[in-house]
Design an enzyme around this catalytic site. Sequence first.
Site, PDB file in Angstrom:
ATOM      1  N   CYS A   2       0.784  -1.134  -0.044  1.00 25.56           N
ATOM      2  CA  CYS A   2      -0.034  -0.084  -0.170  1.00 25.56           C
ATOM      3  C   CYS A   2       0.821   1.574  -0.003  1.00 25.56           C
ATOM      4  O   CYS A   2       1.873   1.354   0.373  1.00 25.56           O
ATOM      5  CB  CYS A   2      -0.972   0.007   1.404  1.00 25.56           C
ATOM      6  SG  CYS A   2      -1.905  -1.404   1.565  1.00 25.56           S
ATOM      7  N   ARG A  27       5.018  -0.068  -6.267  1.00 24.21           N
ATOM      8  CA  ARG A  27       5.094  -0.691  -4.727  1.00 24.21           C
ATOM      9  C   ARG A  27       4.167  -1.913  -4.928  1.00 24.21           C
ATOM     10  O   ARG A  27       4.236  -3.023  -3.984  1.00 24.21           O
ATOM     11  CB  ARG A  27       4.735   0.156  -3.662  1.00 24.21           C
ATOM     12  CG  ARG A  27       5.730   1.217  -3.471  1.00 24.21           C
ATOM     13  CD  ARG A  27       4.886   2.245  -2.369  1.00 24.21           C
ATOM     14  NE  ARG A  27       4.659   1.854  -1.115  1.00 24.21           N
ATOM     15  CZ  ARG A  27       5.507   1.732   0.138  1.00 24.21           C
ATOM     16  NH1 ARG A  27       6.725   2.497  -0.162  1.00 24.21           N
ATOM     17  NH2 ARG A  27       5.272   1.321   1.144  1.00 24.21           N
ATOM     18  N   TRP A  75      -3.383  -2.570  -1.341  1.00 21.73           N
ATOM     19  CA  TRP A  75      -2.995  -3.820  -1.642  1.00 21.73           C
ATOM     20  C   TRP A  75      -3.611  -4.769  -0.621  1.00 21.73           C
ATOM     21  O   TRP A  75      -3.109  -4.904   0.564  1.00 21.73           O
ATOM     22  CB  TRP A  75      -1.067  -4.146  -1.412  1.00 21.73           C
ATOM     23  CG  TRP A  75      -0.816  -5.232  -1.859  1.00 21.73           C
ATOM     24  CD1 TRP A  75      -0.392  -5.491  -3.398  1.00 21.73           C
ATOM     25  CD2 TRP A  75      -0.084  -6.366  -1.446  1.00 21.73           C
ATOM     26  NE1 TRP A  75       0.066  -6.681  -3.422  1.00 21.73           N
ATOM     27  CE2 TRP A  75       0.396  -7.390  -2.280  1.00 21.73           C
ATOM     28  CE3 TRP A  75       0.121  -6.945  -0.005  1.00 21.73           C
ATOM     29  CZ2 TRP A  75       1.070  -8.568  -2.110  1.00 21.73           C
ATOM     30  CZ3 TRP A  75       0.569  -8.068   0.384  1.00 21.73           C
ATOM     31  CH2 TRP A  75       1.182  -8.881  -0.605  1.00 21.73           C
ATOM     32  N   ASN A  99      -1.925   1.979   5.784  1.00 22.08           N
ATOM     33  CA  ASN A  99      -0.725   0.838   5.476  1.00 22.08           C
ATOM     34  C   ASN A  99      -0.454  -0.144   6.776  1.00 22.08           C
ATOM     35  O   ASN A  99      -0.237   0.482   7.906  1.00 22.08           O
ATOM     36  CB  ASN A  99       0.418   1.307   5.097  1.00 22.08           C
ATOM     37  CG  ASN A  99       0.438   2.158   3.702  1.00 22.08           C
ATOM     38  OD1 ASN A  99      -0.452   2.260   3.094  1.00 22.08           O
ATOM     39  ND2 ASN A  99       1.448   2.775   3.208  1.00 22.08           N
ATOM     40  N   GLY A 100      -0.543  -1.436   6.590  1.00 19.37           N
ATOM     41  CA  GLY A 100      -0.327  -2.232   7.614  1.00 19.37           C
ATOM     42  C   GLY A 100      -1.423  -3.422   7.807  1.00 19.37           C
ATOM     43  O   GLY A 100      -2.292  -3.428   7.180  1.00 19.37           O
ATOM     44  N   GLU A 482      18.962 -16.594  -8.029  1.00 20.99           N
ATOM     45  CA  GLU A 482      18.555 -15.301  -8.036  1.00 20.99           C
ATOM     46  C   GLU A 482      17.954 -15.269  -9.573  1.00 20.99           C
ATOM     47  O   GLU A 482      17.032 -14.705  -9.939  1.00 20.99           O
ATOM     48  CB  GLU A 482      19.757 -14.196  -8.029  1.00 20.99           C
ATOM     49  CG  GLU A 482      19.247 -12.811  -8.397  1.00 20.99           C
ATOM     50  CD  GLU A 482      18.108 -12.288  -7.645  1.00 20.99           C
ATOM     51  OE1 GLU A 482      17.603 -12.682  -6.801  1.00 20.99           O
ATOM     52  OE2 GLU A 482      17.854 -11.185  -8.088  1.00 20.99           O
ATOM     53  N   LYS A 486      14.058 -14.322 -10.532  1.00 23.70           N
ATOM     54  CA  LYS A 486      13.796 -13.248 -11.435  1.00 23.70           C
ATOM     55  C   LYS A 486      12.642 -13.672 -12.615  1.00 23.70           C
ATOM     56  O   LYS A 486      11.839 -13.187 -12.937  1.00 23.70           O
ATOM     57  CB  LYS A 486      14.889 -12.630 -12.086  1.00 23.70           C
ATOM     58  CG  LYS A 486      15.996 -11.727 -11.439  1.00 23.70           C
ATOM     59  CD  LYS A 486      15.363 -10.282 -11.238  1.00 23.70           C
ATOM     60  CE  LYS A 486      14.616 -10.465  -9.966  1.00 23.70           C
ATOM     61  NZ  LYS A 486      15.460 -10.218  -8.642  1.00 23.70           N
ATOM     62  N   GLU A 489       9.282 -14.398 -11.159  1.00 20.97           N
ATOM     63  CA  GLU A 489       8.332 -13.296 -10.542  1.00 20.97           C
ATOM     64  C   GLU A 489       7.833 -12.507 -11.917  1.00 20.97           C
ATOM     65  O   GLU A 489       6.814 -12.078 -11.664  1.00 20.97           O
ATOM     66  CB  GLU A 489       9.097 -12.673  -9.454  1.00 20.97           C
ATOM     67  CG  GLU A 489      10.154 -12.093  -9.962  1.00 20.97           C
ATOM     68  CD  GLU A 489      10.943 -11.458  -8.803  1.00 20.97           C
ATOM     69  OE1 GLU A 489      10.342 -10.732  -7.822  1.00 20.97           O
ATOM     70  OE2 GLU A 489      12.330 -11.183  -8.715  1.00 20.97           O
ATOM     71  N   HIS A 505      21.048 -36.244  -7.386  1.00 23.83           N
ATOM     72  CA  HIS A 505      20.144 -36.552  -6.179  1.00 23.83           C
ATOM     73  C   HIS A 505      18.897 -36.321  -6.312  1.00 23.83           C
ATOM     74  O   HIS A 505      17.759 -36.009  -5.344  1.00 23.83           O
ATOM     75  CB  HIS A 505      20.786 -35.837  -5.041  1.00 23.83           C
ATOM     76  CG  HIS A 505      22.257 -36.134  -4.566  1.00 23.83           C
ATOM     77  ND1 HIS A 505      22.614 -37.414  -4.322  1.00 23.83           N
ATOM     78  CD2 HIS A 505      23.280 -35.354  -4.883  1.00 23.83           C
ATOM     79  CE1 HIS A 505      23.825 -37.251  -3.963  1.00 23.83           C
ATOM     80  NE2 HIS A 505      24.391 -35.967  -4.619  1.00 23.83           N
ATOM     81  N   LYS A 604       6.423  -4.207  -4.072  1.00 24.93           N
ATOM     82  CA  LYS A 604       7.960  -3.906  -3.934  1.00 24.93           C
ATOM     83  C   LYS A 604       8.389  -3.760  -2.625  1.00 24.93           C
ATOM     84  O   LYS A 604       9.630  -4.234  -2.280  1.00 24.93           O
ATOM     85  CB  LYS A 604       8.007  -2.465  -4.538  1.00 24.93           C
ATOM     86  CG  LYS A 604       9.534  -1.885  -4.501  1.00 24.93           C
ATOM     87  CD  LYS A 604      10.303  -2.520  -5.568  1.00 24.93           C
ATOM     88  CE  LYS A 604      11.611  -2.352  -5.534  1.00 24.93           C
ATOM     89  NZ  LYS A 604      12.486  -3.404  -6.220  1.00 24.93           N
TER      90      LYS A 604
END
Length: 609
Positions: A2, A27, A75, A99-100, A482, A486, A489, A505, A604
């Site tokens: 948010c 965000r 959000w 927010n929260g 990484e 990427k 996502e 394995h 974000k």
Amino acid sequence: MCGIVGAVAERNVVNILLEGLKRLEYRGYDSAGVALVDNSQHIQRVRAVGKVQELVNAIEASPVAGTTGIAHTRWATHGSVTEANAHPHKSTNIALVHNGIIENHAPLRDMLKEKGYQFTSDTDTEVMAHLMHHERQSSGSLVEALQKMVKQLDGAYGTVMFDQNDKDTMVAARSGSPLVIGLGFEENFIASDQLALLPVTRRFIFLEEGDVAEVTKTSVRIFDKDGNPVEREEIESDVTHDAGDKGVYRHYMLKEIFEQPISVRNTLEGRLANGTVIDDAFGHNAADVFKDIEHVQIIACGTSYHAGMVARYWLEELAGVACNIEIASEFRYRKSFVPKNAMIVTISQSGETADTLAALRLAKEIGYKSSLTICNVPGSSLVRESDFNFMTRAGAEIGVASTKAFTTQLVSLLMLVLALGKHKNLSAEQQQNIVAALQSLPNKLEESLDLANDIEKLAEEFADKNHSLFLGRGNQYPIAMEGALKLKEISYIHAEAYAAGELKHGPLALIDAEMPIIVVAPNNDLLEKLKSNVEEVRARGGILYVFADKDAQFASDDTMRVLNVSHIDEVVAPILYTIPLQLLSYHVALIKGTDVDQPRNLAKSVTVE
Ligand code: F6R
């Protein structure tokens, strides 16, 4: 996650609020809204599901105006994505954004219902609006009502509100979710991120945990968690106004990938001298503390966690300092052993990641001797709550998928290896070699960006695939992780990373022509081992895409596509090999037509756990 923008001024603030919301779009959010008040002393509210542009369209169709206003991008956490659940929420004369997450919203809701309040949404936030209205009845001022209201909340909040009957005042409170006050001339602002306010001011005051603030056109009063008036430092931001612009690039992510040579230069600037890192680079007196550190515990999430994984190889191999690394959401909920003379190191782009912050607080409680954060946002919570901080100086990162923050974190961590290692195993010659390798990096990064066209062509072979495997060994294993993160996502292709030695394995069972295998292959002492792993894949009909040092002697053929990466010192090779993997994900996502900068379901800055 948010976003919040608020303004109190002489002029109509609607465009300031909408521009601020657009600058916070990165965000991640699913609905947006504004509430304004003018001389009519009547709250005008517009909310819309979807992009901020939907809100802009709604306001163009039925204009609203006001000299005081608050705005929000939501959000969803409590309640689905609907207009009724979008902020601002209202309670008669009060309009509020938040927010929260309020954890005790259910008992508060029951209590307020008993008092006759009617709810129109499923959100925890509406509880705050009614509670604020309730407290306003028995309080002399809006700020006093807010102080009473927040005492009843459990959970995390950054919240801003106004009362239509006191139209030139906004009040705000912060606990677990950041807020910054922007100072103007006879107008003032508030936001969850300074980026939102850069078109109107560069003078900021960051609220601290537990602060409550009252903001009018000409005054700012701040009270600490005990209700005492406090002065908080005013800072002049050096984040540039155009940090939120895409420039010539189609996406922020592409812009940020191409900014890496310059961000790395900025990270290094003024911090290296006489063949090592300067003593004060990590803060005044850092060297006094660092010389006794025998153990480093790294804590981070997501991409920042991958940076920490590379650092573990470096710290143990080069500096001779024992290092553990753990995902913040795990560390914070388990009993862990605190080694002697241990330092906690958090890594975070935003500095506001809820789990990382909670893990830092826990580490301090359980006896870590000192704390350091490697962070990209000055004034953020992790920076303020750590003993030492080292800013990555990547500049604002807008694309949800982290790119330049990651490479500058790695550069910063290698400087930490120098700072700790000089008191331990790292010889002067090794320090000089690392410094030389770091200084060579910006040019090498430029060279690796030249691979963009070849990678764009390569990406076409991925776009119809559903799965992929990334392989690396040693300090390139986290780079493979990484790369996989990427790709998943932003292209939504399932991607997994393995240390190449693990193939037999289990994962070898997955290999067939439909499973592209991406390999990072610098020319180091694990190369021959990696080549054997590559042959294991080939023997089972797998199609390989190898990013290799040109001296590593991989040759393209029917089952293997090889792209050569410039030769570079082994220590900094993980930083260089990150670039082609970022470009690969970007181009695959572009072909798939996904929302590159704001991938679905992601935010974000993850300020809730
Ligand atoms: C992935 C990504 C996330 C973040 C993670 C931690 O591209 O951006 O995995 O790395 O949410 O965020 P920070 O670094 O802000 O603590």
